[in-house]
Design a protein around this motif. Sequence first.
Motif, short mmCIF file in Angstrom:
data_model
loop_
_atom_site.label_atom_id
_atom_site.label_comp_id
_atom_site.label_asym_id
_atom_site.label_seq_id
_atom_site.Cartn_x
_atom_site.Cartn_y
_atom_site.Cartn_z
N ILE A 1 10.98 -10.65 64.45
CA ILE A 1 11.86 -9.76 65.22
C ILE A 1 13.31 -10.26 65.18
O ILE A 1 14.25 -9.49 65.11
CB ILE A 1 11.35 -9.65 66.67
N ILE A 2 13.49 -11.60 65.22
CA ILE A 2 14.84 -12.18 65.11
C ILE A 2 15.49 -11.77 63.79
O ILE A 2 16.67 -11.41 63.72
CB ILE A 2 14.77 -13.71 65.24
N THR A 3 14.69 -11.77 62.71
CA THR A 3 15.22 -11.39 61.39
C THR A 3 15.69 -9.95 61.40
O THR A 3 16.69 -9.60 60.76
CB THR A 3 14.12 -11.58 60.32
N VAL A 4 14.97 -9.08 62.12
CA VAL A 4 15.37 -7.67 62.21
C VAL A 4 16.76 -7.55 62.84
O VAL A 4 17.62 -6.80 62.37
CB VAL A 4 14.33 -6.85 62.99
N PHE B 1 3.33 -9.01 65.36
CA PHE B 1 4.19 -9.90 64.59
C PHE B 1 4.80 -10.95 65.50
O PHE B 1 4.98 -10.74 66.72
CB PHE B 1 5.30 -9.13 63.90
N ARG B 2 5.15 -12.09 64.91
CA ARG B 2 5.73 -13.19 65.66
C ARG B 2 7.20 -12.88 65.98
O ARG B 2 7.83 -12.00 65.39
CB ARG B 2 5.62 -14.49 64.89
N GLU B 3 7.76 -13.65 66.92
CA GLU B 3 9.14 -13.44 67.36
C GLU B 3 10.15 -13.72 66.24
O GLU B 3 11.23 -13.16 66.22
CB GLU B 3 9.42 -14.32 68.58
N VAL C 1 19.49 -8.53 74.24
CA VAL C 1 18.35 -7.59 74.19
C VAL C 1 17.09 -8.32 73.78
O VAL C 1 15.98 -8.08 74.32
CB VAL C 1 18.66 -6.42 73.25
N PHE C 2 17.22 -9.23 72.79
CA PHE C 2 16.03 -9.99 72.37
C PHE C 2 15.50 -10.83 73.51
O PHE C 2 14.28 -10.92 73.74
CB PHE C 2 16.41 -10.87 71.19
N ILE D 1 12.37 -1.10 66.21
CA ILE D 1 11.57 -1.78 65.18
C ILE D 1 10.94 -3.04 65.75
O ILE D 1 9.78 -3.38 65.47
CB ILE D 1 12.46 -2.10 63.96
N GLY D 2 11.73 -3.77 66.61
CA GLY D 2 11.18 -4.98 67.24
C GLY D 2 10.00 -4.67 68.14
O GLY D 2 8.98 -5.41 68.15
#
Length: 896
Positions: A423-426, A418-420, A454-455, A409-410
């Motif tokens: 992705i952190i919220t995911v 989309f902003r980072e 991973v992020f 999804i990220g």
Amino acid sequence: MAHHRNSAVPFQEQGLDSSQGKKRGTLKIFFGYAEGVGKTCAMLNAAHDEQRDGKDVVAGYIETHQRPETEAMIEGLEVLPRLAFPSREFDLDKALHRRPDLILVDELAHHNGADCRHKKRYQDIEELLRAGINVYTTVNVQHLESLHDIVAAITGLSVHERIPDSVFEGADQIELVDIPPDDLLDRLNKGKLVTDGQEQHESLSQVFVKSKLIALREIALRYTADQLGRITRRSGDRAAEEAYHTADHILVCISSAASSKKVIRTAARMAEAFRGAFTALYVETPRSKELTHKSKAELRENLRLAEQLGAQPATVYGDDIPGQIAEYAVSSRVTKIVIGRPRSSKKRWIAKTNIVDKLTELAPNIDVHIIPDTQPARYNKFPSHLKPKGFSTEDALKSLIILIACTLIGLWFRHLGFREANIITVYILGVLLNAIATSGRLYSAANSILSVLVFNYLFTEPYYSLITADTGYPVTFLVMLTASFISSTLTMRIKEQARQSAQKAYRTEVLLETSRKLQQAEGSEAIIKETAVQMVKLVDRTVIFYPAGPEGLKDPLIYSKPEAAVAASEYTGVNEWAVADWVYKNNKRAGTTTDTFSAASCLYHAVRAGDTVFAVAGIVMDREEPLGIFEKSLMIAMLGECALALEKELLSSRQKEISIQIRQEQLRANLLRGISHDLRTPLTSISGNAGILLANPGVLSEAQKIGLYTDIYDDSMWLINLVENLLSITRIDNGSLNLYFQAELLEEVIAEALLHVNRSSAEHIIRTKLEDELLMARMDSRLIMQVLINLVDNAIKYTQAGSTITVSAKRERDLVRVTVSDNGPGIPEEAKTKLFDMFYTADNLRGDGRRGLGLGLSLCKSIVHAHGGTIEVTDNIPQGAVFSFTLQAEEVNVHE
């Protein structure tokens, strides 16, 4: 199972009566403040005095310590043989079989050997008292449970043989054996106290210091005075004594720490001093299941100690320990809380609010007493959800799948621009989902760390590297990791709280369902079955019930837990039955996890209401963990509900018996009253007419004599019919009347009955009407004739002269309906429902004023019902009444 407790089977064979209904024996304790004050000698002196007064006195167990003066005082008393070698303990069964008026049993606090029925001697003495035997015994102040910590602080020695304060407080007499400390020290110096070697001498030397003896003496004097006050109050106003228990409510918070016993003893002394209610509360938290086996055993011991000291156990669930304590205290109207506080071995730079501070804040109106608790509870080294053995491949795969899904999804979000932060919220959402989908924080923690890595590897520059170019990213990673840990922790806590709530709701539902089902159950067997089924649901163990009968316990009823095959012989053999029988006879619990018959495979509880035992419930504990505190309290509550239901059933049956007796007494009273009233007129007439005939033999004309003879005959026949009706009703009600059924022609039965009706029938027109001359019915002809005679006589009695009475019969399918109708004044509506009741009579407007006993129609009803028919009364159109009854029709056999 090889049972090695003291003669379980011989006790059963003795056939001792249950203590229920027996007068309890009296207990006298000779109390001292130290060894050597002369308790045993004082007891022997008192025993000799009782023997001289004619009492049957036996020395059950005397510990002389090889002192010549003590051994000399035993002479003249019957000495009960002890158990065989090696224990040489007090033989309880021989004492029960001997049954003296008074028995001497030294050393109340002694621990019995392995071949004894009870672990403690005070339990032997309690059984003697329940059997109605008076007991003399001895004990020192250091052996009282609530004083153990105080005495240990004075003497520096810990005494292992102790008795619950309730045993001491339940004594009928306390005699303090007291000598000055100087005299006691002089006896020690002269060697009169030490006979068992140097070790005992050193032990006594440590205690026998004048200052210590003075302190022990003061405690013994004060405790004796308190006990004398309790005895006085027991013999005084019970209502005033009950009032004391409403003033204060002491709550002690127990834990699994060994030093918690000190907290419990302190609370017990406070409850006794304030004469208030006493409750022991345990707060079960999620970590409770991670306690070590030793801590669990300590928790059970602490709970047992609290119960021995008179506390009512209670359990609540929750993470917030002070909140749970405060909520329970406020709702239960607790006035004082006694709690232990562990000593912290490390100083903290940041002050941490402890349980006591929170409790004081949450319950500001309740006094909180803090007792140092030096030993904290011991937990397993690793929580259950972090143990290696708890690793689950399934949960690991779930965590990996969630992490891969979040990563995909990220990548898609990055492709969309989309902003980072999105992705952190995911990834944080993935951690939450992982906490919900898996069991244990291990997987959530691993997922949190891997999500950050991973992020960093995929979504921060330089890509595909764990090195960050932006100086702000480390803070972002730290916030992300912290948020992941917090969210997973909160999620796991919510799951645990949900589990606890579901568990508590289930247990509460079981108790409520038990109460509901017991209210609907009819009969003792149904009550026991419902209780056993609910107990199996609660404790998940096999339950065995022994119902009580007039001759003792009945055959056991086994209720196995699901998917468990229980061999009946394994848990219902001779030894196990003997334990259940002991529980029934003594109204006490026994079996495994107790101090009585502890080698048994089951835990036995009496299903009792007061002193009455209705059954014995056994819970199979062999190879099973002991019951938890909450399960145990709920199980006892269930057994209490069962006992109340059985008592209600017993009272209901007794009430029915009493109602029958009352009804019989009322019938007898009505019968005597009716006979005394109704027999007076015919007997007076008979005696008067006979007197006239005797006094005027030559004066009366023949016509006058015949008139007098006729009156005497009519009155005599009335009396004969009355007696016949009474005898018939008595035989029918008692079930002693034998019925001889056969097919009879209605025409012949009716004709025969009309030949025996009242002589006044000449004043009436009596007709017979049959639709079929060969109409037959199944009957006892002599009884049906009595029914017809009573019905016709009743019509003659209550109709005017010249009225028409019709006796008819007709067939209605498989029945024959017989009717007796008249054209008299009829019967009021309010009287129709009572006509067939015994002793009911309608108003008689005949001129003679003679009343009947109201037995005729009642007898008709009994006879017709015995034939399986019905009887009723209806109106005769346009005027009069119709009595009708039914019989079973029979076919005519034309070939005979």
